[in-house]
Design a protein around this motif. Structure first.
Motif, short mmCIF file in Angstrom:
data_model
loop_
_atom_site.label_atom_id
_atom_site.label_comp_id
_atom_site.label_asym_id
_atom_site.label_seq_id
_atom_site.Cartn_x
_atom_site.Cartn_y
_atom_site.Cartn_z
N UNK A 161 0.81 -1.22 0.00
CA UNK A 161 0.00 0.00 0.00
C UNK A 161 0.84 1.27 0.00
N UNK A 162 2.01 1.23 0.66
CA UNK A 162 2.76 2.46 0.93
C UNK A 162 3.98 2.60 0.02
N UNK A 163 4.32 3.84 -0.25
CA UNK A 163 5.48 4.16 -1.09
C UNK A 163 6.77 3.92 -0.31
N UNK A 164 7.88 3.76 -1.05
CA UNK A 164 9.20 3.69 -0.42
C UNK A 164 9.54 5.04 0.20
N UNK A 165 10.24 5.01 1.31
CA UNK A 165 10.64 6.25 1.97
C UNK A 165 9.68 6.72 3.02
N UNK A 166 8.50 6.08 3.14
CA UNK A 166 7.53 6.48 4.14
C UNK A 166 7.99 6.06 5.53
N UNK A 167 8.60 4.86 5.62
CA UNK A 167 9.03 4.32 6.90
C UNK A 167 10.31 3.52 6.69
N UNK A 168 11.39 3.85 7.42
CA UNK A 168 12.69 3.22 7.21
C UNK A 168 12.65 1.73 7.52
N UNK A 169 11.97 1.35 8.60
CA UNK A 169 11.89 -0.06 8.97
C UNK A 169 11.16 -0.86 7.89
N UNK A 170 10.10 -0.27 7.35
CA UNK A 170 9.36 -0.95 6.29
C UNK A 170 10.24 -1.15 5.07
N UNK A 171 11.03 -0.14 4.73
CA UNK A 171 11.95 -0.26 3.59
C UNK A 171 12.94 -1.39 3.80
N UNK A 172 13.46 -1.51 5.02
CA UNK A 172 14.45 -2.56 5.30
C UNK A 172 13.82 -3.95 5.18
#
Length: 855
Positions: free
Chosen positions: A420-431
């Protein structure tokens, strides 16, 4: 013996005995027993059974949980309630089920059950303890609209109940058991309510609306209103099992601001439903241009359902329509921006009730884009009614920006599956995502290493839900598997293995994926809460869009169809229509519509209109009623010019109908409708009557038509249009001081009659019924026989004998002139049929008439 799952099923079914139960089993919803038998037929899915052929046989049917919406919508469309039983896993691994929500015809939020241009109302009805007052409340869960009203007049109450057109009605058990009351209700889904649920309801409502007292809503001291509003709130709490914060207020309203129209008037004027159901279009609502937004479509429907009687409110709405009619640039620029706006009210309702997803948020985001430009456009308008709405679209920039920065353009429907979310919204999610994304590369590298180490070149990486990632080799090559390969699964022609390294990586990857999904869900809930913090201004913006779009639709319709703005005179001023037209007939006809004038003023308040069938009498009556109706919705009207007072009501008695199931004949229904008019009409009403008394004997019908017409003239003095084939009523047009005779003109030649469709002064005594029958294709022999019978009847002058109609009028303001005696020559002439006289017979007849004239 029942299994734990069966026990859970029966427990939930007992809680919702009247609902179809969607019982979650893994990735499927299952229905059992009678629910399954009904659903399999309605939904077209296979009916199976457990323990088939035994005394414990359990009929069942089901479908994948992700495809449930289509089946749910279909059941609700057929009037069924549906309870959704979801499953959850406890820490000890045990699976339990609970009712997530109950969907009913009046509470559904499913797209397929909601007409974008109509409200979906849940209504409750109640009565005061002394039975002197009736009350109703109705709510649209999908938009947040919530209204209530109290009535002392049962007739007005029931007319309002039917006008609202709810999809579901809640009744206290006492009224549900009252057969008379129940039978008055519309034929929709009716749900009884236990009165004990309404104890302490005032406190429940105060808590729901976050107020200390219900005085602000006008409910204090009116227990019947508190009860009906409480019924709605408690029912929604029981079925939705979630927050309902978009229901922020309930509005108490009065019918004093609206023209009260009965069911027969809506039906006769074909406002929403055509009288001939097979006819495409054929309604007043269908004449209007299509609204640009769902909010505008619903608001236009409300305009048509509630004509106004407050002159200031009519002129206020008319000003908005005029602004758009006269300003092409304003109209065009708004039209382009409104097209981009989705159904904000229903998006918001889905968010509030927890049914919304990321796609709904993306739609909301796109819908907010035009707000800034709409604000600028509205601020440039010179009209207060338009200009003041600009502020409703301010203050959404930050929300729109955040939704743009965080959400992908095409997120999945499920809010628990990530993406649902773009990259860069949350660092932990990106990792976590990167870890999952790198899995393919790691697996390729791992596979190459194992091929080299084992010497097995056709080894492959496989994944299954039950066994995870595995190394797969053929059965023959499995003997060469290295010692550190651990057997996981045996297939027909292959073996699957894992290794400590692969198992460790699998655990890491899968846990990271699950963790990323959970994190995205948390981020979604946080973003949803932020959207809901804008709930109130979003509702106001949606309401403003509805009003703007509805007025713009009225203006676009006026432009397209050459309608003009009516001018309003005093309360009992004259009604003047120049070149009026019937908008529906004009839109459906392939021929130019013949316009007609109407002037009703002192000395001419009752118009008696004669003329043949099919000549246009009924169309003329209805078109003027429609013009009055449209004018009081704030719309322009289909005429060159209209000056009129504000009417309190429109009454219609049109056409023939019966109620065979109720044992009521056509004539009974006609008299019942007429009685309703006579009991409620005032001198500020507009009445159209088409063919009074035609369903009984000639003398009875004529007597009633005469008396009813004279009553409306003498006792009421309202503006009335009466179309009739009783030519004897022409006498009333000549003797009553406020009555006038008119007729629909026709031309006759050797081939028959031609309808000219023009309303002319004076009455005519010929209905041309035989000519109309001839044009309809009645066989020639029948036509000739009818002409001979007509000559005989007219020669006997049945209606010319001394009767009520030759006597002085009782209570009339002007006595009729005495009847002239018929001479022998006139009597003889009435027996003559010139088309059937031979030359010799004609010559003899001339000598006979000459002799009679000399006597």
């Amino acid at each position: 013996m029942s299994t734990p799952v069966q026990k859970q099923y029966w427990e939930l079914k007992k809680q919702n005995p009247e609902a179809m139960l969607f019982f979650r089993l893994g990735d499927f919803y299952e229905l059992f027993y009678e629910d399954a038998q009904i659903a399999s037929k309605l939904l077209g899915i296979a009916l199976t059974a457990r323990h088939k052929g035994t005394e414990n046989e359990m009929p069942m049917c089901g479908f994948p949980h992700h495809a449930h919406s289509e089946y749910l919508e279909k059941l609700v469309e057929h009037g069924y309630k549906v309870a959704i039983a979801e499953q959850k896993e406890a820490d000890d691994g045990k699976i339990s089920r609970y009712i997530d929500r109950v969907i009913t015809p009046g509470t559904t939020l499913e797209h397929g059950n909601l007409d974008p241009n109509r409200n979906n109302y849940l209504m409750s009805l109640g009565r005061s303890k002394d039975q002197k007052h009736l009350a109703l409340a109705y709510c649209d869960l999908s938009t947040g609209e919530f209204r209530t009203a109290s009535f002392g007049d049962p007739g007005a109450f029931w007319e309002e109940v039917h006008r609202v057109g709810a999809k579901e009605i809640l009744l206290p058990q006492s009224l549900f058991s009252d057969e008379t009351f129940y039978n008055y209700c519309p034929r929709v889904h009716i749900t009884p309510q236990d009165a004990t649920k309404l104890k302490h309801i005032e406190a429940v409502l105060a808590k729901h609306f976050s107020v200390k007292s219900l005085e602000a809503f006008g409910l204090t001291g009116v227990p019947e209103l508190i009860n009906v509003v409480g019924m709605v709130i408690t029912y929604l709490d029981e079925t939705q099992k979630t927050q309902l914060t978009h229901l922020k207020k309930v509005t108490r309203y009065s019918l004093d601001d609206y023209m009260l129209l009965d069911q027969q008037t809506y039906q006769h004027l074909e406002i929403f439903q055509p009288n001939y159901t097979m006819q495409k279009g054929g309604t007043l609502a269908s004449v209007f241009e299509k609204s640009l937004t769902p909010m505008g479509g619903r608001r236009l429907h409300q305009y048509l359902a509630r004509p106004l009687i407050n002159l200031k409110k009519i002129q206020h709405r008319q000003e908005g329509v005029r602004t758009f009619v006269e300003n092409y640039d304003l109209k065009t620029s708004l039209k382009q921006n409104l097209k981009a706006i989705p159904d904000l009210e229903r998006l918001l309702a889905r968010m509030v009730t927890g049914r919304g997803n990321a796609r709904d948020m993306v739609m909301l985001r796109e819908g907010l884009k035009p707000f800034q430009e709409i604000t600028i456009i509205l601020q440039k308008s010179d009209s207060d009614i338009i200009n003041k709405k600009a502020k409703c679209f301010e203050g959404f920039e930050n929300l729109q920006k955040k939704l743009k920065e965080q959400l992908l353009d095409n997120p999945p429907l499920e809010v628990t599956q990530g993406g649902m979310f773009c990259s860069g919204v949350n660092a932990k999610l990106d990792a976590l995502r990167n870890l999952t994304k790198d899995a393919d590369a790691w697996l390729d590298e791992f596979l190459a290493k194992e091929k080299a180490r084992s010497g097995i070149n056709n080894v492959r990486i496989k994944y299954s839900k039950n066994f995870g990632f595995c190394l797969e080799v053929s059965t023959a090559q499995s003997q060469a598997a290295p010692e550190n390969w651990i057997r996981r699964q045996t297939l027909v022609n292959a073996e699957r293995f894992t290794t400590p390294e692969l198992a460790e990586y699998e655990s890491k990857v899968l846990s990271s994926q699950g963790e990323s999904y959970a994190l995205e869900h948390e981020l979604f809930l946080t973003l949803r809460d932020e959207v809901l913090s804008y709930a109130e201004p979003l509702q106001l913006a949606a309401q403003a869009i509805g009003d703007i779009d509805a007025m713009l639709t009225l203006a676009r319709t006026a432009d397209k169809n050459r309608w003009t703005a009516p001018v309003f005179s005093g309360e009992k001023g004259s009604l003047q229509v120049l070149n009026g037209r019937h908008p529906v007939v004009e839109s459906l006809s392939g021929e130019p519509f013949i316009a007609n004038d109407l002037v009703m003023e002192k000395g001419s308040l009752l118009h008696i209109i004669t003329g043949p069938n099919m000549a246009g009498k009924s169309t003329f009556l209805r078109q003027n009623a429609v013009i009055v109706f449209l004018a009081q919705t704030g719309s322009y009207v289909p005429a060159e010019k209209v000056t009129m007072p504000v009417f309190d009501r429109i009454f219609t008695r049109v056409g023939a109908s019966d109620h065979l199931a109720g044992g009521k004949s056509t004539f009974y229904m006609e008299m019942s409708e007429t009685a309703h008019i006579l009991h409620h009409v005032t001198d500020r009403s507009f009445v159209i009557l088409d063919e009074l008394g035609r369903g009984t004997s000639t003398f009875d019908g004529l007597s009633l038509a005469w008396a009813i017409t004279q009553y409306l003239h003498d006792a009421v003095d309202c503006k009335t249009l009466l179309a009739t084939h009783y030519h004897e009523l022409i006498d009333l047009g000549e003797t009553l001081k406020n009555a006038k005779n008119y007729h629909v003109s026709v031309a006759q030649n050797k081939d028959g009659i031609i309808f000219l469709r023009k309303i002319e002064p004076g009455g005519i005594a010929d209905s041309f019924g035989i000519e109309v029958a001839k044009s309809a294709g009645i066989p020639r022999a029948v036509i000739e026989q009818a002409r001979q019978v007509l000559v005989k009847l007219e020669s006997e002058d049945l209606l010319g004998q001394p009767t009520l109609f030759n006597l002085p009028l009782q209570n009339s303001r002007v006595n009729p002139e005495p009847q002239k005696e018929t001479s022998e020559v006139e009597a003889k002439l009435k027996t003559i049929d010139p088309d059937h006289l031979a030359p010799k017979e004609a010559l003899e007849l001339i000598y006979e008439l000459k002799a009679l004239s000399q006597d």
